[in-house]
Design a protein around this motif. Structure first.
Motif, PDB file in Angstrom:
ATOM      1  N   PRO A   1      -2.370  12.021  -4.038  1.00  0.00           N
ATOM      2  CA  PRO A   1      -1.305  11.004  -4.156  1.00  0.00           C
ATOM      3  C   PRO A   1       0.082  11.639  -4.156  1.00  0.00           C
ATOM      4  O   PRO A   1       0.304  12.695  -4.745  1.00  0.00           O
ATOM      5  CB  PRO A   1      -1.610  10.324  -5.492  1.00  0.00           C
ATOM      6  N   SER A   2       1.017  10.968  -3.485  1.00  0.00           N
ATOM      7  CA  SER A   2       2.402  11.412  -3.473  1.00  0.00           C
ATOM      8  C   SER A   2       3.192  10.639  -4.526  1.00  0.00           C
ATOM      9  O   SER A   2       2.658   9.742  -5.203  1.00  0.00           O
ATOM     10  CB  SER A   2       3.013  11.188  -2.086  1.00  0.00           C
ATOM     11  N   LEU A   3       4.464  10.966  -4.658  1.00  0.00           N
ATOM     12  CA  LEU A   3       5.291  10.319  -5.673  1.00  0.00           C
ATOM     13  C   LEU A   3       5.763   8.938  -5.248  1.00  0.00           C
ATOM     14  O   LEU A   3       6.256   8.175  -6.074  1.00  0.00           O
ATOM     15  CB  LEU A   3       6.504  11.203  -5.984  1.00  0.00           C
ATOM     16  N   GLU A   4       5.625   8.614  -3.981  1.00  0.00           N
ATOM     17  CA  GLU A   4       6.093   7.321  -3.500  1.00  0.00           C
ATOM     18  C   GLU A   4       5.108   6.228  -3.897  1.00  0.00           C
ATOM     19  O   GLU A   4       3.914   6.319  -3.630  1.00  0.00           O
ATOM     20  CB  GLU A   4       6.262   7.342  -1.981  1.00  0.00           C
ATOM     21  N   GLY A   5       5.613   5.182  -4.530  1.00  0.00           N
ATOM     22  CA  GLY A   5       4.775   4.078  -4.963  1.00  0.00           C
ATOM     23  C   GLY A   5       4.638   3.011  -3.900  1.00  0.00           C
ATOM     24  O   GLY A   5       5.215   3.105  -2.807  1.00  0.00           O
ATOM     25  N   PRO A   6       3.874   1.944  -4.194  1.00  0.00           N
ATOM     26  CA  PRO A   6       3.701   0.868  -3.218  1.00  0.00           C
ATOM     27  C   PRO A   6       4.974   0.043  -3.077  1.00  0.00           C
ATOM     28  O   PRO A   6       5.603  -0.314  -4.082  1.00  0.00           O
ATOM     29  CB  PRO A   6       2.559   0.044  -3.812  1.00  0.00           C
ATOM     30  N   PRO A   7       5.368  -0.294  -1.851  1.00  0.00           N
ATOM     31  CA  PRO A   7       6.561  -1.135  -1.665  1.00  0.00           C
ATOM     32  C   PRO A   7       6.254  -2.595  -1.983  1.00  0.00           C
ATOM     33  O   PRO A   7       5.113  -3.056  -1.818  1.00  0.00           O
ATOM     34  CB  PRO A   7       6.877  -0.950  -0.176  1.00  0.00           C
ATOM     35  N   LEU A   8       7.248  -3.313  -2.467  1.00  0.00           N
ATOM     36  CA  LEU A   8       7.081  -4.735  -2.748  1.00  0.00           C
ATOM     37  C   LEU A   8       6.973  -5.504  -1.437  1.00  0.00           C
ATOM     38  O   LEU A   8       7.825  -5.352  -0.555  1.00  0.00           O
ATOM     39  CB  LEU A   8       8.253  -5.261  -3.570  1.00  0.00           C
ATOM     40  N   PRO A   9       5.948  -6.336  -1.265  1.00  0.00           N
ATOM     41  CA  PRO A   9       5.806  -7.088  -0.010  1.00  0.00           C
ATOM     42  C   PRO A   9       6.981  -8.001   0.280  1.00  0.00           C
ATOM     43  O   PRO A   9       7.256  -8.323   1.436  1.00  0.00           O
ATOM     44  CB  PRO A   9       4.514  -7.889  -0.224  1.00  0.00           C
ATOM     45  N   THR A  10       7.691  -8.428  -0.791  1.00  0.00           N
ATOM     46  CA  THR A  10       8.852  -9.304  -0.571  1.00  0.00           C
ATOM     47  C   THR A  10      10.047  -8.544  -0.003  1.00  0.00           C
ATOM     48  O   THR A  10      10.974  -9.154   0.526  1.00  0.00           O
ATOM     49  CB  THR A  10       9.258  -9.974  -1.891  1.00  0.00           C
TER      50      THR A  10
ATOM     51  N   LEU B   1      -7.192   4.737   4.123  1.00  0.00           N
ATOM     52  CA  LEU B   1      -7.715   3.660   4.957  1.00  0.00           C
ATOM     53  C   LEU B   1      -7.852   4.113   6.406  1.00  0.00           C
ATOM     54  O   LEU B   1      -8.840   3.791   7.084  1.00  0.00           O
ATOM     55  CB  LEU B   1      -6.792   2.452   4.866  1.00  0.00           C
ATOM     56  N   ILE B   2      -6.886   4.869   6.897  1.00  0.00           N
ATOM     57  CA  ILE B   2      -6.943   5.363   8.280  1.00  0.00           C
ATOM     58  C   ILE B   2      -8.113   6.333   8.449  1.00  0.00           C
ATOM     59  O   ILE B   2      -8.877   6.260   9.420  1.00  0.00           O
ATOM     60  CB  ILE B   2      -5.614   6.031   8.655  1.00  0.00           C
TER      61      ILE B   2
ATOM     62  N   ILE C   1       7.181  -4.474   4.308  1.00  0.00           N
ATOM     63  CA  ILE C   1       5.765  -4.288   4.616  1.00  0.00           C
ATOM     64  C   ILE C   1       5.665  -3.154   5.636  1.00  0.00           C
ATOM     65  O   ILE C   1       6.057  -3.322   6.795  1.00  0.00           O
ATOM     66  CB  ILE C   1       5.130  -5.572   5.175  1.00  0.00           C
ATOM     67  N   PRO C   2       5.175  -1.992   5.222  1.00  0.00           N
ATOM     68  CA  PRO C   2       5.053  -0.870   6.168  1.00  0.00           C
ATOM     69  C   PRO C   2       4.100  -1.223   7.305  1.00  0.00           C
ATOM     70  O   PRO C   2       3.093  -1.905   7.106  1.00  0.00           O
ATOM     71  CB  PRO C   2       4.504   0.272   5.304  1.00  0.00           C
ATOM     72  N   ARG C   3       4.419  -0.732   8.491  1.00  0.00           N
ATOM     73  CA  ARG C   3       3.574  -0.971   9.660  1.00  0.00           C
ATOM     74  C   ARG C   3       3.256   0.351  10.350  1.00  0.00           C
ATOM     75  O   ARG C   3       4.061   1.280  10.339  1.00  0.00           O
ATOM     76  CB  ARG C   3       4.254  -1.925  10.646  1.00  0.00           C
ATOM     77  N   HIS C   4       2.071   0.391  10.911  1.00  0.00           N
ATOM     78  CA  HIS C   4       1.587   1.586  11.610  1.00  0.00           C
ATOM     79  C   HIS C   4       2.479   1.872  12.811  1.00  0.00           C
ATOM     80  O   HIS C   4       2.863   0.970  13.553  1.00  0.00           O
ATOM     81  CB  HIS C   4       0.150   1.347  12.069  1.00  0.00           C
ATOM     82  N   GLN C   5       2.802   3.150  13.007  1.00  0.00           N
ATOM     83  CA  GLN C   5       3.619   3.576  14.135  1.00  0.00           C
ATOM     84  C   GLN C   5       2.886   4.667  14.906  1.00  0.00           C
ATOM     85  O   GLN C   5       2.623   5.740  14.375  1.00  0.00           O
ATOM     86  CB  GLN C   5       4.985   4.103  13.658  1.00  0.00           C
ATOM     87  N   GLY C   6       2.534   4.377  16.160  1.00  0.00           N
ATOM     88  CA  GLY C   6       1.903   5.381  17.010  1.00  0.00           C
ATOM     89  C   GLY C   6       0.412   5.528  16.737  1.00  0.00           C
ATOM     90  O   GLY C   6      -0.250   4.643  16.193  1.00  0.00           O
ATOM     91  N   THR C   7      -0.128   6.682  17.116  1.00  0.00           N
ATOM     92  CA  THR C   7      -1.541   6.963  16.886  1.00  0.00           C
ATOM     93  C   THR C   7      -1.786   7.282  15.415  1.00  0.00           C
ATOM     94  O   THR C   7      -0.852   7.490  14.633  1.00  0.00           O
ATOM     95  CB  THR C   7      -1.999   8.143  17.748  1.00  0.00           C
TER      96      THR C   7
ATOM     97  N   MET D   1       0.839  -1.198   0.000  1.00  0.00           N
ATOM     98  CA  MET D   1       0.000   0.000   0.000  1.00  0.00           C
ATOM     99  C   MET D   1       0.872   1.244   0.000  1.00  0.00           C
ATOM    100  O   MET D   1       1.694   1.432   0.902  1.00  0.00           O
ATOM    101  CB  MET D   1      -0.924   0.015   1.221  1.00  0.00           C
ATOM    102  N   PRO D   2       0.714   2.121  -1.000  1.00  0.00           N
ATOM    103  CA  PRO D   2       1.447   3.391  -0.985  1.00  0.00           C
ATOM    104  C   PRO D   2       0.918   4.293   0.116  1.00  0.00           C
ATOM    105  O   PRO D   2      -0.159   4.046   0.671  1.00  0.00           O
ATOM    106  CB  PRO D   2       1.177   3.967  -2.375  1.00  0.00           C
ATOM    107  N   PRO D   3       1.626   5.366   0.451  1.00  0.00           N
ATOM    108  CA  PRO D   3       1.170   6.254   1.526  1.00  0.00           C
ATOM    109  C   PRO D   3      -0.243   6.774   1.330  1.00  0.00           C
ATOM    110  O   PRO D   3      -1.007   6.876   2.294  1.00  0.00           O
ATOM    111  CB  PRO D   3       2.192   7.387   1.501  1.00  0.00           C
TER     112      PRO D   3
END
Length: 375
Positions: free
Chosen positions: A154-163, A138-139, A166-172, A130-132
């Motif tokens: 949308p920002s310029l950052e694309g979705p990261p490869l799951p391999t 979703l949040i 995997i980005p994870r939620h940090q904080g509130t 999921m890109p930013p």
């Protein structure tokens, strides 16, 4: 409350409803802070109530978190134009018991709906592939029942490869969305409206283009509509950011200076100062070239304003409500400071028979870059 201005107050747990007439009559003053950037907007309502009034118990319970969420929404209508002033939640209440037969004074303080996003730590929730922009959307979906309308760019950052990651939620939710905005060179805030008890959650670049509000005019005889206004010119905070792009073959970082002209923030001042400082953004070498340039543009946008102004107006004389995060014209301040400015913050002060606003302005340089402003 004020002749020529209709003020509507809505409050209640979960879904705010129109306040009864007795509550409106008990309302003595309203103060609302409307800020740009990451600074939360807030409000302070002062009520003069009898000691036996049930509102004392209701608001005190809300301030003590006995009620899950007590929402407050304020709308002002002037010259047929309805404006949402605040849509928030109560965070604190103060009671000053009256003496000598005087009524009690109840102060109800609160913040905009970003306060509800700063309560629970959701650290660890995964966002695979999921890109930013998708993570932010979703949040924000969790807050739709509060009348939150997402406006996500949308920002310029694309979705990261799951391999790979995997980005994870940090904080509130609020902390995580703001961290994503900072990395993308964006800003995040809640804007009240367009309808009562609704808010637009904006995640995107700080934009300084669009409709210009009627000019703030000083020292111009009958046309004067501003009580006071002053300006200052300070170039010490202006910086030229330098980002580093790493050559994949040689692993040598290549410095790239970022110009002061930014696509979504055209210069409002014709003559910007020569930046006295150079800011080297060392952490950009690990990013891809587009992400590094975005960080540079974001830093340039945050450190490009050499002109700042402040002042106050009487809303009835001005003819409308001045809004933050928008452009406004200035007249009568002299050739160097006339023209279009960006409204950085606005404080609304309403009391019996009075509605005044204090404001702060900013722009990049002296002399107007735009030759005309609206009246």
């Amino acid at each position: 409350m004020i002749k020529g201005i209709d003020l509507s107050l809505l409050f209640g747990p979960g879904v705010p409803v129109a306040a009864p007439r007795a509550v409106i009559e008990a309302l003595q003053s309203v103060k609302i802070e409307e800020n740009a950037g990451a600074v939360q907007s807030g409000f302070d309502l002062i009520f003069a109530l009898d000691k036996d009034s049930p509102l004392n118990t209701l608001f005190l319970l809300a301030g003590g978190s006995a009620l899950p969420i007590l929402r407050v929404a304020l709308m002002a209508t002037i010259n047929g134009r309805a404006t949402a002033l605040i849509n928030g939640v109560v965070t604190r209440t103060d009671l000053n018991p009256g003496s000598g037969g005087a009524p009690s004074t109840l102060s109800v303080k609160g913040k905009d709906l970003t306060a509800t996003m700063d309560e629970i730590d959701f650290s660890g929730i995964p966002y695979p592939a999921m890109p930013p922009v998708a993570r932010v959307a979703l949040i924000l979906a969790k807050y739709a029942w509060l009348g939150v309308i997402p406006q996500v760019i949308p920002s310029l950052e694309g979705p990261p490869l799951p391999t790979e990651k995997i980005p994870r939620h940090q904080g509130t939710d609020l902390a995580y969305i703001r961290s994503l905005a900072e990395k993308a060179g964006y800003t995040f805030f809640m804007k009240p409206g367009p309808a009562p008890a609704t808010s637009i959650a904006y995640w995107g670049p700080e934009i300084r283009i669009g409709e210009v509000q009627p000019a703030l005019t000083v020292d111009s005889g009958f046309s004067t509509n501003t009580e006071e206004m002053s300006f200052s010119f300070d170039k010490e905070g202006v910086e030229i950011p330098v980002v580093y792009i790493q050559n994949p073959q040689t692993k040598v970082p290549i410095p790239v200076p970022i110009p002061s002209s930014i696509p979504f923030q055209p210069p409002l001042g014709l003559v910007p100062p020569i930046p006295p400082k150079i800011a080297r953004l060392q952490d950009t070498a690990r990013l891809n070239p587009m992400e590094a340039l975005v960080r540079g543009f974001a830093h340039a946008a945050q450190h490009s304003d050499a002109v700042s102004g402040r002042g106050s107006i009487d809303v009835l004389r001005y003819g409308r409500i001045l809004r933050a995060r928008n452009l406004v014209g200035v007249r009568g301040a002299g050739r160097a400071f006339d023209g279009v400015h960006y409204v950085d913050s606005v404080t609304h002060d309403l009391s019996r028979g009075s509605y005044r606003q204090s404001f702060t302005l900013k722009r990049s340089g002296l002399l107007p870059a735009r030759t005309s402003v609206s009246v």
